[in-house]
Scaffold this active site. Structure first.
Site, PDB file in Angstrom:
ATOM      1  CG  ASN A 195      -1.720   1.237   1.398  1.00  0.00           C
ATOM      2  OD1 ASN A 195      -1.809   2.040   0.470  1.00  0.00           O
ATOM      3  ND2 ASN A 195      -2.314   1.418   2.563  1.00  0.00           N
ATOM      4  CD1 TRP A 196       3.177   0.943  -3.037  1.00  0.00           C
ATOM      5  CD2 TRP A 196       3.408   2.277  -4.816  1.00  0.00           C
ATOM      6  NE1 TRP A 196       3.850   0.234  -4.000  1.00  0.00           N
ATOM      7  CE2 TRP A 196       4.005   1.032  -5.106  1.00  0.00           C
ATOM      8  CE3 TRP A 196       3.428   3.271  -5.795  1.00  0.00           C
ATOM      9  CZ2 TRP A 196       4.620   0.762  -6.330  1.00  0.00           C
ATOM     10  CZ3 TRP A 196       4.041   3.002  -7.012  1.00  0.00           C
ATOM     11  CH2 TRP A 196       4.636   1.758  -7.265  1.00  0.00           C
ATOM     12  CE  LYS A 197      -0.067   3.146   4.795  1.00  0.00           C
ATOM     13  NZ  LYS A 197       0.011   3.224   6.240  1.00  0.00           N
TER      14      LYS A 197
ATOM     15  CG  HIS B 202      -5.597   1.932   5.532  1.00  0.00           C
ATOM     16  ND1 HIS B 202      -5.136   2.859   6.432  1.00  0.00           N
ATOM     17  CD2 HIS B 202      -4.588   1.069   5.321  1.00  0.00           C
ATOM     18  CE1 HIS B 202      -3.875   2.576   6.742  1.00  0.00           C
ATOM     19  NE2 HIS B 202      -3.514   1.491   6.079  1.00  0.00           N
TER      20      HIS B 202
ATOM     21  CD  GLU C 261      -2.649   5.499   6.890  1.00  0.00           C
ATOM     22  OE1 GLU C 261      -2.702   5.500   5.651  1.00  0.00           O
ATOM     23  OE2 GLU C 261      -1.710   4.982   7.532  1.00  0.00           O
TER      24      GLU C 261
ATOM     25  CD  GLU D 214      -3.099  -2.383   7.722  1.00  0.00           C
ATOM     26  OE1 GLU D 214      -2.095  -2.692   7.084  1.00  0.00           O
ATOM     27  OE2 GLU D 214      -3.669  -1.286   7.614  1.00  0.00           O
TER      28      GLU D 214
ATOM     29  N   GLY E 219       2.960   2.519  10.721  1.00  0.00           N
ATOM     30  CA  GLY E 219       3.890   3.622  10.485  1.00  0.00           C
ATOM     31  C   GLY E 219       4.652   4.066  11.711  1.00  0.00           C
TER      32      GLY E 219
ATOM     33  CB  SER F 171       5.807  -1.339  11.952  1.00  0.00           C
ATOM     34  OG  SER F 171       5.373  -0.011  12.227  1.00  0.00           O
TER      35      SER F 171
ATOM     36  N   GLY G 196       3.050  -1.057   4.236  1.00  0.00           N
ATOM     37  CA  GLY G 196       3.022   0.356   3.884  1.00  0.00           C
ATOM     38  C   GLY G 196       4.404   0.853   3.506  1.00  0.00           C
ATOM     39  N   GLY G 197       5.078   1.499   4.446  1.00  0.00           N
ATOM     40  CA  GLY G 197       6.373   2.150   4.197  1.00  0.00           C
ATOM     41  C   GLY G 197       7.393   1.270   3.484  1.00  0.00           C
TER      42      GLY G 197
END
Ligand code: G3H
Length: 252
Positions: free
Chosen positions: A9-11, A94, A96, A166, A172, A213, A234-235
């Site tokens: 997930n590149w956000k 998600h 976010e 999650e 993150g 993470s 993610g990251g």
């Protein structure tokens, strides 16, 4: 037997040109790992370009959100059929989206039903906040998110879903859950809730991912857990070599 599944997930990261560079760096490594279902979820603006790059490969493409309505006066929104032009998957609910954009279990449910109606595979995100975790409310929150988010689905529809557990406090932050704790939530809460709603066969067949993470260094801790079938990353999915290592770890 559930096939391992890893999605990146590149956000809200990468222009089209940057996205092309990242995909060209990771593509050879990703293509080598056939035992894992691999999915990239760039921003909407890069979907067309990345769909072209992935064409002819077995790597899937997903959007990070979508609206439930089919068309109309919804400025700034993207309809299911527009996602379906490029994607096979869509991330829904998600944390976010829930935290910053007011998504609720009810809107997640509308989106899940719309995605399924359009032949998309939803990757449905659930997870408790730090306050909920510390108050011992994880099971209550996660089971409510499943019951309400997947309301009115048939067992057949539910069997095609992917769920991402999650914990919000792990996203993150560099503070991942432990593999054992995440495994316990999946095995003691998520699958039993699915079993109550859709039966044991569905509950045992749905892929449940861990997210929060995940890195190349800790991925194996999650992938060796019997209840966890992969990761929503993610990251670390923004670094080609790191993401390929995570995918490789899921194949072992
Ligand atoms: O969708 C991905 C998750 O929010 C995890 O993000 P993270 O790997 O950067 O913690």
């Amino acid at each position: 037997m559930r096939k391992p599944f890893v999605a990146g997930n590149w956000k809200m990261n990468k222009t089209v040109e940057q996205a092309r560079v990242l995909v060209s760096e990771m593509l050879p490594g990703l293509q080598a790992v056939k035992a894992v279902e691999r999915v990239l979820c760039p921003p909407f603006t890069s979907l067309m370009a990345i769909a072209a790059m992935l064409s002819g490969t077995d790597i899937g493409l997903g959007a990070q959100n979508m609206h439930w309505e089919t068309a109309g006066a919804f400025t700034g929104e993207i309809a299911p059929a527009m996602v379906k032009e490029f994607c096979q998957y869509v991330i829904l609910g998600h944390s976010e989206r829930r935290t910053y954009f007011g998504e609720t279990d009810e809107t997640v449910n509308r989106k899940v039903r719309a995605a399924l109606a359009h032949g998309l595979t939803p990757i449905v995100c659930i997870g408790e906040t730090l306050a909920e975790n510390e108050a011992g409310r994880t099971a209550e929150v996660v089971s409510r998110q499943i019951e309400q988010g997947l309301k009115d689905l048939t067992p057949e529809q539910a069997s095609g879903l992917v769920i991402a557990y999650e914990p919000v406090w792990a996203i993150g932050t560099g503070r991942a859950a432990s593999g054992e704790d995440a495994n316990r939530v999946v095995g003691d809460v998520i699958r039993p809730t699915l079993a109550k709603m859709f039966g044991n066969t569905v509950a045992e067949g749905v892929r449940v991912l861990y997210g929060g993470s995940v890195t190349a260094a800790n991925a194996a801790e999650f992938f060796t857990q019997p209840q966890i079938d992969g990761a929503l990353v993610g990251g670390a999915s923004l670094k080609a070599a790191e993401f390929v290592k995570i995918v490789e770890a899921a194949a072992k």
